[in-house]
Design a protein around this motif. Structure first.
Motif, PDB file in Angstrom:
ATOM      1  N   LEU A   1      27.462  69.861  47.146  1.00 49.63           N
ATOM      2  CA  LEU A   1      27.108  70.802  48.208  1.00 49.63           C
ATOM      3  C   LEU A   1      25.618  71.112  48.215  1.00 49.63           C
ATOM      4  CD1 LEU A   1      27.883  72.598  50.553  1.00 49.63           C
ATOM      5  CD2 LEU A   1      28.562  74.361  48.912  1.00 49.63           C
ATOM      6  N   ARG A   2      25.039  71.338  47.052  1.00 44.30           N
ATOM      7  CA  ARG A   2      23.595  71.633  47.007  1.00 44.30           C
ATOM      8  C   ARG A   2      22.781  70.467  47.544  1.00 44.30           C
ATOM      9  NH1 ARG A   2      21.971  75.324  41.920  1.00 44.30           N
ATOM     10  NH2 ARG A   2      23.691  76.786  42.116  1.00 44.30           N
ATOM     11  N   GLU A   3      23.133  69.268  47.147  1.00 44.82           N
ATOM     12  CA  GLU A   3      22.403  68.092  47.618  1.00 44.82           C
ATOM     13  C   GLU A   3      22.527  67.935  49.132  1.00 44.82           C
ATOM     14  OE1 GLU A   3      22.811  65.249  43.661  1.00 44.82           O
ATOM     15  OE2 GLU A   3      24.460  65.316  45.121  1.00 44.82           O
ATOM     16  N   LYS A   4      23.721  68.181  49.651  1.00 45.12           N
ATOM     17  CA  LYS A   4      23.919  68.075  51.098  1.00 45.12           C
ATOM     18  C   LYS A   4      23.124  69.143  51.844  1.00 45.12           C
ATOM     19  CE  LYS A   4      28.394  65.816  51.584  1.00 45.12           C
ATOM     20  NZ  LYS A   4      29.698  65.946  52.248  1.00 45.12           N
ATOM     21  N   GLN A   5      23.092  70.355  51.322  1.00 42.93           N
ATOM     22  CA  GLN A   5      22.313  71.407  51.959  1.00 42.93           C
ATOM     23  C   GLN A   5      20.820  71.096  51.902  1.00 42.93           C
ATOM     24  OE1 GLN A   5      23.839  75.674  51.792  1.00 42.93           O
ATOM     25  NE2 GLN A   5      24.545  74.860  49.822  1.00 42.93           N
ATOM     26  N   ASP A   6      20.356  70.627  50.747  1.00 39.86           N
ATOM     27  CA  ASP A   6      18.941  70.288  50.613  1.00 39.86           C
ATOM     28  C   ASP A   6      18.548  69.148  51.549  1.00 39.86           C
ATOM     29  OD1 ASP A   6      18.671  72.290  48.720  1.00 39.86           O
ATOM     30  OD2 ASP A   6      18.749  70.924  47.004  1.00 39.86           O
ATOM     31  N   LEU A   7      19.444  68.174  51.720  1.00 43.33           N
ATOM     32  CA  LEU A   7      19.183  67.072  52.652  1.00 43.33           C
ATOM     33  C   LEU A   7      19.094  67.592  54.083  1.00 43.33           C
ATOM     34  CD1 LEU A   7      18.831  64.069  53.260  1.00 43.33           C
ATOM     35  CD2 LEU A   7      21.344  63.893  53.311  1.00 43.33           C
ATOM     36  N   LEU A   8      19.990  68.481  54.442  1.00 45.26           N
ATOM     37  CA  LEU A   8      19.961  69.057  55.789  1.00 45.26           C
ATOM     38  C   LEU A   8      18.659  69.816  56.018  1.00 45.26           C
ATOM     39  CD1 LEU A   8      21.191  69.757  58.512  1.00 45.26           C
ATOM     40  CD2 LEU A   8      22.478  71.562  57.379  1.00 45.26           C
ATOM     41  N   ILE A   9      18.249  70.607  55.045  1.00 50.94           N
ATOM     42  CA  ILE A   9      16.996  71.357  55.167  1.00 50.94           C
ATOM     43  C   ILE A   9      15.816  70.407  55.314  1.00 50.94           C
ATOM     44  CG2 ILE A   9      15.386  72.871  53.930  1.00 50.94           C
ATOM     45  CD1 ILE A   9      17.933  74.172  52.635  1.00 50.94           C
ATOM     46  N   SER A  10      15.740  69.401  54.456  1.00 49.70           N
ATOM     47  CA  SER A  10      14.599  68.476  54.527  1.00 49.70           C
ATOM     48  C   SER A  10      14.609  67.694  55.841  1.00 49.70           C
ATOM     49  CB  SER A  10      14.558  67.546  53.321  1.00 49.70           C
ATOM     50  OG  SER A  10      15.672  66.692  53.303  1.00 49.70           O
ATOM     51  N   THR A  11      15.787  67.372  56.356  1.00 49.54           N
ATOM     52  CA  THR A  11      15.866  66.678  57.639  1.00 49.54           C
ATOM     53  C   THR A  11      15.340  67.562  58.762  1.00 49.54           C
ATOM     54  OG1 THR A  11      17.766  65.375  56.903  1.00 49.54           O
ATOM     55  CG2 THR A  11      17.424  65.554  59.283  1.00 49.54           C
TER      56      THR A  11
END
Length: 132
Positions: free
Chosen positions: A3-13
């Motif tokens: 979940l953290r990785e997915k959220q961080d990816l969304l933020i960076s995108t």
């Protein structure tokens, strides 16, 4: 991905775009790729109360993992559903209960949505949190 990785990816995108109009364009494009929601799930119980548009949001939990489906007759809410689907699909309820949901605040998304869209996003996130 967790979940953290997915959220961080969304933020960076989101943050790779220079401004909010470009970020909204990305959100709208995500909504255009949202799989069609089965008609039998488009019922009053799945309709978002806070959304002005005709927006449905459903969460299934096969084998303890989140599966999101949704639809909207408006492009931004559809994009928000698609973002939640990308972020939460396949994540276990136990992982959600152990982690903060922060993508919407750390990316600036929440403060850059209109009042009703902000309420709709919060309603969808709260539905996820309540299941965990």
């Amino acid at each position: 991905m967790n979940l953290r990785e997915k959220q961080d990816l969304l933020i960076s995108t989101l943050l790779m775009f220079d401004n909010w109009p470009d970020r909204y364009t990305h959100i709208i494009e995500l909504g255009q790729s949202l799989p069609e929601m089965p008609v039998h799930l488009q019922v009053p119980a799945n309709r978002l109360e806070t959304c002005i548009s005709r927006t449905f949001f459903h969460i299934a939990i096969p084998e303890g993992r989140i599966h999101i489906s949704g639809s909207s007759n408006s492009s931004v809410p559809a994009g928000l559903i698609a973002m939640l689907k990308e972020t939460f699909d396949g994540i276990s309820l136990s992982e959600i209960s152990r982690n903060d949901i922060y993508f919407h605040t750390r990316s600036g998304l929440l403060e850059n949505l209109s009042y009703n869209r902000r309420l709709s996003l919060e309603e969808m996130i709260n539905k996820i949190i309540l299941l965990a």
